[in-house]
Write a protein that holds these residues in place. Structure first.
Motif, PDB file in Angstrom:
ATOM      1  N   ASP A 120      91.527  65.546  70.583  1.00 26.89           N
ATOM      2  CA  ASP A 120      92.591  64.755  71.196  1.00 26.89           C
ATOM      3  C   ASP A 120      93.727  65.607  71.756  1.00 26.89           C
ATOM      4  N   MET A 121      93.535  66.926  71.796  1.00 28.55           N
ATOM      5  CA  MET A 121      94.568  67.847  72.275  1.00 28.55           C
ATOM      6  C   MET A 121      93.916  68.946  73.122  1.00 28.55           C
ATOM      7  N   CYS A 122      94.713  69.535  73.993  1.00 26.58           N
ATOM      8  CA  CYS A 122      94.305  70.733  74.735  1.00 26.58           C
ATOM      9  C   CYS A 122      95.072  71.904  74.126  1.00 26.58           C
ATOM     10  N   LEU A 123      94.354  72.940  73.714  1.00 30.35           N
ATOM     11  CA  LEU A 123      94.939  74.101  73.038  1.00 30.35           C
ATOM     12  C   LEU A 123      94.927  75.300  73.983  1.00 30.35           C
ATOM     13  N   THR A 124      96.047  76.008  74.050  1.00 29.79           N
ATOM     14  CA  THR A 124      96.156  77.234  74.844  1.00 29.79           C
ATOM     15  C   THR A 124      96.615  78.357  73.934  1.00 29.79           C
ATOM     16  N   ASP A 125      95.897  79.469  73.981  1.00 30.32           N
ATOM     17  CA  ASP A 125      96.287  80.679  73.252  1.00 30.32           C
ATOM     18  C   ASP A 125      96.577  81.754  74.290  1.00 30.32           C
ATOM     19  N   ILE A 126      97.612  82.523  74.034  1.00 28.58           N
ATOM     20  CA  ILE A 126      97.886  83.678  74.888  1.00 28.58           C
ATOM     21  C   ILE A 126      98.181  84.860  73.971  1.00 28.58           C
ATOM     22  N   ARG A 127      97.590  85.988  74.322  1.00 24.17           N
ATOM     23  CA  ARG A 127      97.769  87.199  73.529  1.00 24.17           C
ATOM     24  C   ARG A 127      98.163  88.326  74.472  1.00 24.17           C
ATOM     25  N   TRP A 128      99.085  89.147  74.033  1.00 24.00           N
ATOM     26  CA  TRP A 128      99.513  90.325  74.779  1.00 24.00           C
ATOM     27  C   TRP A 128      99.154  91.523  73.929  1.00 24.00           C
ATOM     28  N   GLY A 129      98.357  92.414  74.474  1.00 24.41           N
ATOM     29  CA  GLY A 129      97.989  93.590  73.704  1.00 24.41           C
ATOM     30  C   GLY A 129      97.092  94.520  74.476  1.00 24.41           C
ATOM     31  N   SER A 130      96.619  95.538  73.777  1.00 29.39           N
ATOM     32  CA  SER A 130      95.725  96.519  74.373  1.00 29.39           C
ATOM     33  C   SER A 130      94.339  95.916  74.531  1.00 29.39           C
ATOM     34  N   THR A 131      93.533  96.625  75.293  1.00 28.35           N
ATOM     35  CA  THR A 131      92.158  96.183  75.491  1.00 28.35           C
ATOM     36  C   THR A 131      91.479  96.034  74.135  1.00 28.35           C
ATOM     37  N   PRO A 132      90.435  95.211  74.043  1.00 32.33           N
ATOM     38  CA  PRO A 132      89.803  94.944  72.740  1.00 32.33           C
ATOM     39  C   PRO A 132      89.319  96.190  72.001  1.00 32.33           C
ATOM     40  N   GLN A 172      94.660  68.636  64.043  1.00 32.74           N
ATOM     41  CA  GLN A 172      94.658  69.523  62.869  1.00 32.74           C
ATOM     42  C   GLN A 172      94.450  70.983  63.279  1.00 32.74           C
ATOM     43  N   GLU A 173      93.540  71.238  64.221  1.00 30.36           N
ATOM     44  CA  GLU A 173      93.327  72.604  64.704  1.00 30.36           C
ATOM     45  C   GLU A 173      94.589  73.143  65.364  1.00 30.36           C
ATOM     46  N   CYS A 174      95.230  72.305  66.142  1.00 29.89           N
ATOM     47  CA  CYS A 174      96.463  72.720  66.818  1.00 29.89           C
ATOM     48  C   CYS A 174      97.542  73.087  65.807  1.00 29.89           C
ATOM     49  N   ASP A 175      97.707  72.258  64.797  1.00 30.80           N
ATOM     50  CA  ASP A 175      98.715  72.546  63.775  1.00 30.80           C
ATOM     51  C   ASP A 175      98.410  73.860  63.061  1.00 30.80           C
ATOM     52  N   ARG A 176      97.134  74.092  62.733  1.00 28.57           N
ATOM     53  CA  ARG A 176      96.737  75.322  62.048  1.00 28.57           C
ATOM     54  C   ARG A 176      96.974  76.538  62.935  1.00 28.57           C
ATOM     55  N   GLU A 177      96.531  76.480  64.187  1.00 29.25           N
ATOM     56  CA  GLU A 177      96.725  77.598  65.120  1.00 29.25           C
ATOM     57  C   GLU A 177      98.210  77.894  65.331  1.00 29.25           C
ATOM     58  N   HIS A 178      98.992  76.843  65.443  1.00 27.82           N
ATOM     59  CA  HIS A 178     100.433  77.015  65.651  1.00 27.82           C
ATOM     60  C   HIS A 178     101.068  77.707  64.446  1.00 27.82           C
ATOM     61  N   ARG A 179     100.700  77.283  63.241  1.00 32.82           N
ATOM     62  CA  ARG A 179     101.225  77.909  62.016  1.00 32.82           C
ATOM     63  C   ARG A 179     100.834  79.381  61.934  1.00 32.82           C
ATOM     64  N   GLU A 180      99.577  79.695  62.286  1.00 30.23           N
ATOM     65  CA  GLU A 180      99.084  81.066  62.153  1.00 30.23           C
ATOM     66  C   GLU A 180      99.623  82.001  63.238  1.00 30.23           C
ATOM     67  N   ARG A 181      99.771  81.518  64.459  1.00 32.58           N
ATOM     68  CA  ARG A 181     100.117  82.397  65.575  1.00 32.58           C
ATOM     69  C   ARG A 181     101.606  82.500  65.874  1.00 32.58           C
ATOM     70  N   MET A 182     102.342  81.428  65.703  1.00 33.79           N
ATOM     71  CA  MET A 182     103.731  81.432  66.174  1.00 33.79           C
ATOM     72  C   MET A 182     104.647  82.421  65.458  1.00 33.79           C
ATOM     73  N   PRO A 183     104.398  82.810  64.200  1.00 34.17           N
ATOM     74  CA  PRO A 183     105.242  83.872  63.623  1.00 34.17           C
ATOM     75  C   PRO A 183     105.115  85.199  64.383  1.00 34.17           C
ATOM     76  N   TYR A 184     104.019  85.391  65.114  1.00 37.37           N
ATOM     77  CA  TYR A 184     103.800  86.621  65.873  1.00 37.37           C
ATOM     78  C   TYR A 184     104.125  86.440  67.357  1.00 37.37           C
ATOM     79  N   CYS A 185     104.724  85.326  67.715  1.00 36.17           N
ATOM     80  CA  CYS A 185     105.028  85.009  69.106  1.00 36.17           C
ATOM     81  C   CYS A 185     106.407  85.568  69.450  1.00 36.17           C
ATOM     82  N   THR A 186     106.462  86.857  69.820  1.00 35.51           N
ATOM     83  CA  THR A 186     107.743  87.529  70.021  1.00 35.51           C
ATOM     84  C   THR A 186     108.081  87.797  71.483  1.00 35.51           C
ATOM     85  N   TYR A 187     107.089  87.877  72.338  1.00 38.44           N
ATOM     86  CA  TYR A 187     107.275  88.209  73.750  1.00 38.44           C
ATOM     87  C   TYR A 187     107.928  89.578  73.955  1.00 38.44           C
TER      88      TYR A 187
END
Length: 149
Positions: A51-63, A83-98
């Motif tokens: 029921d949601m569209c999820l977008t992830d963005i990562r900034w970093g070196s090549t894999p 539920q997936e969105c809430d979990r991803e948001h909890r896990e990723r947003m502490p590292y969302c510094t730009y």
């Protein structure tokens, strides 16, 4: 009830049925080097329950690790449940510094057909809100010290 009225009601009922049965549409891509081409052209009708569209963005070196490897964006988009969105948001947003010299990752969700056309905005909004809050607290603290002497 006249014949034309029956057909009109049948037509309206079929439109409502089609709208209910038609699933959410999201843009989809996996680890693309930016929000272009595939991430803006590939659309998927989501599975039942998504029921949601999820977008992830990562900034970093090549894999793979490489000395002096350039940093770049990696964008992924997909269908997800709330539920997936809430979990991803909890896990990723502490590292969302730009911060350009650090590796970081952010995620965002939205509901509505093709709502994930653009990449995440909420991280910068949250960062700006935190800066305003910090400046306000500093001003209150300085004013209280000045008043109290």
């Amino acid at each position: 009830m006249t014949c034309s009225r029956k057909y009109f009601l049948l037509f309206i009922a079929s439109l409502l049925y089609f709208d209910i049965c038609n699933g959410l549409e999201c843009y989809v891509c996996d680890k693309q080097k930016g929000n272009d081409e595939k991430c803006m052209k590939t659309i998927k009708v989501c599975e039942h329950g998504d029921d949601m569209c999820l977008t992830d963005i990562r900034w970093g070196s090549t894999p793979y690790w490489e000395l002096g490897a350039p940093k770049q964006y990696y964008v992924s988009k997909r269908c997800a449940t709330k539920q997936e969105c809430d979990r991803e948001h909890r896990e990723r947003m502490p590292y969302c510094t730009y911060v350009w010299y650090l590796d970081w990752k952010c995620s965002d969700c939205c509901s509505g057909d093709r709502c994930n056309y653009y990449v995440i905005l909420s991280g910068s909004i949250a960062k700006a809100s935190a800066m305003v809050l910090s400046a306000s607290l500093a001003a209150v603290f300085a004013a209280s010290r000045w008043i109290l002497g």
